[in-house]
Design a protein around this motif. Structure first.
Motif, PDB file in Angstrom:
ATOM      1  N   LYS A   1       0.842  -1.201   0.000  1.00  0.00           N
ATOM      2  CA  LYS A   1       0.000   0.000   0.000  1.00  0.00           C
ATOM      3  C   LYS A   1       0.877   1.252   0.000  1.00  0.00           C
ATOM      4  O   LYS A   1       0.589   2.224  -0.690  1.00  0.00           O
TER       5      LYS A   1
ATOM      6  N   THR B   1       1.035   4.081  -2.879  1.00  0.00           N
ATOM      7  CA  THR B   1       0.740   5.472  -2.509  1.00  0.00           C
ATOM      8  C   THR B   1       1.748   6.427  -3.127  1.00  0.00           C
ATOM      9  O   THR B   1       1.401   7.509  -3.602  1.00  0.00           O
TER      10      THR B   1
ATOM     11  N   GLY C   1       0.609  12.855   5.502  1.00  0.00           N
ATOM     12  CA  GLY C   1       0.810  11.409   5.670  1.00  0.00           C
ATOM     13  C   GLY C   1       0.650  10.945   7.107  1.00  0.00           C
ATOM     14  O   GLY C   1       0.176   9.836   7.366  1.00  0.00           O
TER      15      GLY C   1
ATOM     16  N   THR D   1      -3.258  10.933   7.319  1.00  0.00           N
ATOM     17  CA  THR D   1      -4.112  10.243   6.341  1.00  0.00           C
ATOM     18  C   THR D   1      -4.157   8.737   6.556  1.00  0.00           C
ATOM     19  O   THR D   1      -5.177   8.106   6.266  1.00  0.00           O
ATOM     20  N   ASN D   2      -3.068   8.147   7.059  1.00  0.00           N
ATOM     21  CA  ASN D   2      -3.118   6.706   7.322  1.00  0.00           C
ATOM     22  C   ASN D   2      -4.139   6.402   8.405  1.00  0.00           C
ATOM     23  O   ASN D   2      -4.900   5.435   8.308  1.00  0.00           O
TER      24      ASN D   2
ATOM     25  N   SER E   1      -7.005  11.597   0.029  1.00  0.00           N
ATOM     26  CA  SER E   1      -6.502  10.230   0.197  1.00  0.00           C
ATOM     27  C   SER E   1      -7.647   9.230   0.378  1.00  0.00           C
ATOM     28  O   SER E   1      -7.477   8.046   0.125  1.00  0.00           O
TER      29      SER E   1
ATOM     30  N   GLN F   1      -8.613   7.549  -3.309  1.00  0.00           N
ATOM     31  CA  GLN F   1      -7.644   6.996  -4.267  1.00  0.00           C
ATOM     32  C   GLN F   1      -7.887   5.488  -4.421  1.00  0.00           C
ATOM     33  O   GLN F   1      -7.459   4.693  -3.582  1.00  0.00           O
TER      34      GLN F   1
ATOM     35  N   VAL G   1      -5.230   2.714  -4.000  1.00  0.00           N
ATOM     36  CA  VAL G   1      -4.682   2.519  -2.652  1.00  0.00           C
ATOM     37  C   VAL G   1      -5.735   1.894  -1.725  1.00  0.00           C
ATOM     38  O   VAL G   1      -5.483   0.875  -1.080  1.00  0.00           O
TER      39      VAL G   1
ATOM     40  N   LEU H   1       5.734   4.716   5.555  1.00  0.00           N
ATOM     41  CA  LEU H   1       5.552   5.944   4.776  1.00  0.00           C
ATOM     42  C   LEU H   1       6.505   7.040   5.260  1.00  0.00           C
ATOM     43  O   LEU H   1       7.103   7.765   4.451  1.00  0.00           O
TER      44      LEU H   1
ATOM     45  N   THR I   1       2.851   1.918  -8.882  1.00  0.00           N
ATOM     46  CA  THR I   1       1.669   2.753  -9.083  1.00  0.00           C
ATOM     47  C   THR I   1       0.939   2.369 -10.364  1.00  0.00           C
ATOM     48  O   THR I   1      -0.290   2.238 -10.380  1.00  0.00           O
TER      49      THR I   1
ATOM     50  N   TRP J   1      -5.401  12.898  -9.368  1.00  0.00           N
ATOM     51  CA  TRP J   1      -5.625  12.846  -7.918  1.00  0.00           C
ATOM     52  C   TRP J   1      -6.937  13.552  -7.542  1.00  0.00           C
ATOM     53  O   TRP J   1      -7.761  13.026  -6.802  1.00  0.00           O
TER      54      TRP J   1
END
Lengths: 182, 500
Positions: free
Chosen positions: B61, B65, B92, B95-96, B256, B259, B262, B286, B346, B407
């Motif tokens: 993942k 990303t 980041g 967002t996780n 995020s 997406q 992801v 990340l 990706t 995006w």
């Protein structure tokens, strides 16, 4: 509680929209516009996390406090950086290798949440996020759905076969009548 | 957003770099062959049979990303506009957690209860709406072609720089490599090659971070050097100003949630109980991989300021020029392999998502399910790859245009309907469809007007941000107006997942 959390999501979204909208107003740029994004974006992020953490309309106190504190921390990091005077010139103060305002944003928003949120998630996981009972209910729902779909498919097949049988019988009847001597 | 790579890289055809790249390709081929032999069903092809473990999920993942942008275009952006460019990766840390709390459990349980394969499938199931299902799949398909084309162009540039193949040949070689394992093994092959890609990216990033600090004389010295020459560079918003920086933060944090390449990986975890340590693993992976993004432009800026490095021809030269001058050639080779790895990871995910939209989502939304879905999935993967490669070599500006809005298009069409819809029973089918249509319309019209210079948005405002906030507001507004029908639109099993 869900209504309150949803209201916070909407309010935060409106704050972001106001920040964007300000850019379209005639005249010089509005100094309050970045503040809307600085508060609205962490507001949306943390209220959405709270929305995701709700169980049967309730948010356990520990999680609620964590999300509220993280929101305040991130919004404050942005706000302090917006409010403090620029001192990035020669001889300006450094914090952990970066100019003060940059360090507050980079470490405050980019690093500190990593030290908190994953552990809160792990600690809350079994009791508040996903337990054996939840999985059992989901698997029962899947089995019930599969059974219902299988029954519907079987009934549809039987109905189709019955229809085909009737139409076949309908075709045979005139043939047999036509073939029979008067 | 700007394109992945704006300029050609300097020649990298040194024996060690070529050798590292070749070894890397051989290992990728071996993993892909092994994984392809295990792909037997359409579930294997699109969601890895929902049978992957926690470490595999987290690393794959992370690899999906981060695109090549994180290694070349991103550091170039920071070099050009200062710390404002860091606001793309800054979210980041949040967002996780956002993805974990809002989507991870719900999507995995939806996969459990409905056997779903795709993100549009989840939207269709939530609202019991073929229209929402089909519209979100169409939006994904539009963005996928542009995204894949942009990434193939970037991969062509990297291959050309390492092997001296020429750009066009590089694009087609890169496409052929990715296509081979994606069409044969689907996401299953992609996932296991992504583990290699992710590991290489993390090691490369960590190594470069150490070299960047050493070459610049430590973080304090780097900052002092830059502050003496260009104070605005290290202002918290860089040279771009607070609206631009905070707009990046808004788009790349909330976006995020939309997406598909992801978040569809949440379907793939073998046991949903393993999510317990997912967030910690993913966050650390990340964080480590983003060290390069942050450190190279700052070190390069300081080195150029002191004259230890000549001025760069273009900002995108920051990563390659720093690596060639200040790291051992093996590390440079590792990073360039990492760039190729990031792009390949990706592209593989995008091709898979696009193929699913074409052969699964759109037919299902139209009430028809294809027979031999696995074969059609492979065929549509080939189709998407060939179209994207053709687009990639047609025109640099066209590719840049297509790549720009990917995006934002994903974010504005998927995030509101999926992320809020899975938690709010008051969200309605009409709200979801209106929000998806708004995201699609505002993004396409706004980006086109900007690209053709018909209308330029005010400073600091991006089309992605505008379309994202608009689609959220439309989602709330239309759902509220049509709220009388909300409860009747949710199936019992979906309601159960929403309650848990």
């Amino acid at each position: 509680m869900k209504r309150l959390v949803l209201s916070l999501v909407v309010l935060s979204c409106l704050a972001v929209a106001a920040g964007y909208g300000a850019a379209f107003l005639p005249g010089p740029s509005r100094s309050w516009a970045p503040w809307c994004l600085a508060i609205g974006t962490p507001g949306m992020l943390l209220s959405l996390m709270a929305l995701g953490a709700l169980r049967r309309g309730r948010l356990p106190g520990a999680l609620g406090w964590t999300f509220a504190a993280t929101f305040l921390w991130c919004a404050a990091a942005f706000a302090v950086s917006l409010a403090l005077p620029a001192r990035e010139g020669p001889g300006g103060p450094l914090l952990l290798g970066l100019p003060l305002r940059a360090a507050i944003v980079v470490y405050g928003v980019g690093l500190v949440p990593v030290l908190i949120l994953p552990f809160v998630w792990a600690l809350a996981f079994e009791s508040l996020t996903l337990g054996e009972e939840d999985l059992r209910r989901v698997r029962e729902a899947r089995e019930a759905r599969e059974a219902r779909e299988a029954r519907e498919a079987r009934e549809a097949r039987e109905a189709r076969e019955a229809l085909e049988a009737r139409s076949a019988a309908g075709r045979e009847a005139p043939e047999s009548r036509g073939g029979a001597p008067d | 957003m700007r394109p992945l790579l704006q300029a050609s890289l300097p020649p990298l055809a040194q024996p060690v770099i070529v050798a590292v790249a070749l070894v890397y390709l051989v290992v990728v081929a071996a993993i892909a062959t092994w994984a392809a032999s295990r792909t037997r069903t359409v579930r294997d092809f699109f969601v890895a049979g929902s049978g992957i473990g926690l470490w595999t999920l987290a690393i794959a993942k992370m690899a999906a990303t981060l695109s090549g942008f994180s290694f070349v275009g991103g550091p170039g952006l920071v070099y050009a506009i200062g710390l404002a460019g860091v606001f793309i990766i800054l979210p980041g840390a949040l967002t996780n957690a956002l993805g974990a709390w809002v989507l991870a459990k719900k999507l995995r349980l939806l996969g459990e209860v409905r056997g779903l394969l795709t993100i549009p499938g989840a939207i269709g199931a939530r609202y019991r709406s073929p229209a929402a299902h089909g519209l979100s799949a169409a939006a994904i398909l539009v963005a996928v072609v542009g995204y894949v084309a942009t990434n193939l162009l970037a991969l062509g540039i990297v291959i050309d720089a390492i092997f001296g193949t020429g750009l066009t040949t590089g694009i087609w070689i890169g496409m052929a490599i990715i296509l081979t394992y994606t069409a044969a093994g689907g996401i299953l092959a992609g996932i296991y090659t992504d583990v290699l890609h992710g590991a290489v990216m993390a090691v490369a990033s960590l190594a470069v971070f150490v070299f960047a600090l050493r070459s610049g004389g430590g973080m304090d010295h780097i900052s002092r050097t830059i502050m003496d020459a260009d104070p605005a560079f290290l202002a918290p918003w860089g040279a771009a100003g607070p609206m631009t920086a905070l707009s990046f933060f808004f788009v790349f944090s909330l976006g995020s949630l939309g997406q598909p390449h992801v978040i569809s990986k949440f379907y793939m975890l073998r046991d949903p109980r393993q999510f317990k340590w997912y967030l910690l693993l993913m966050s650390l992976a990340l964080l480590v991989t983003q060290l390069l993004y942050f450190s190279i432009p700052l070190a390069t800026k300081a080195l150029v300021t002191t004259g230890a490095m000549p001025p760069l021809a273009t900002p995108d030269q920051a990563t390659p020029m720093f690596l060639l001058r200040f790291t051992p050639v093996f590390v440079a080779g590792l990073v360039f392999s990492g760039v190729a790895a990031a792009i390949m990871a990706t592209v593989n995910s995008f091709m898979n998502v696009g193929a699913a939209a074409l052969t699964h989502d759109i037919p299902v939304a139209m009430g028809r399910r294809l027979r031999h879905e696995l074969q059609w999935g492979r065929l549509s993967t080939v189709l998407i790859a060939v179209v994207a490669a053709a687009v990639a070599q047609l025109s640099g500006t066209l590719v840049a245009f297509l790549g720009i809005f990917g995006w934002g298009l994903f974010a504005s069409t998927i995030a509101p309907a999926l992320a809020i819809g899975l938690h709010w029973t008051g969200a309605t089918r009409a709200g979801a469809i209106a929000s998806i249509a708004t995201g699609l319309g505002v993004t396409l019209v706004g980006e086109s007007l900007g690209y053709f210079r018909v209308y330029t948005l005010p400073t600091g405002i991006s089309v992605s941000g505008l379309s994202l906030v608009t689609s959220f507001l439309v989602f709330f507004g239309v759902s509220w107006l049509t709220r009388a029908r909300a409860a009747a639109e949710i199936d019992a099993d979906i309601r159960l997942v929403m309650e848990l």
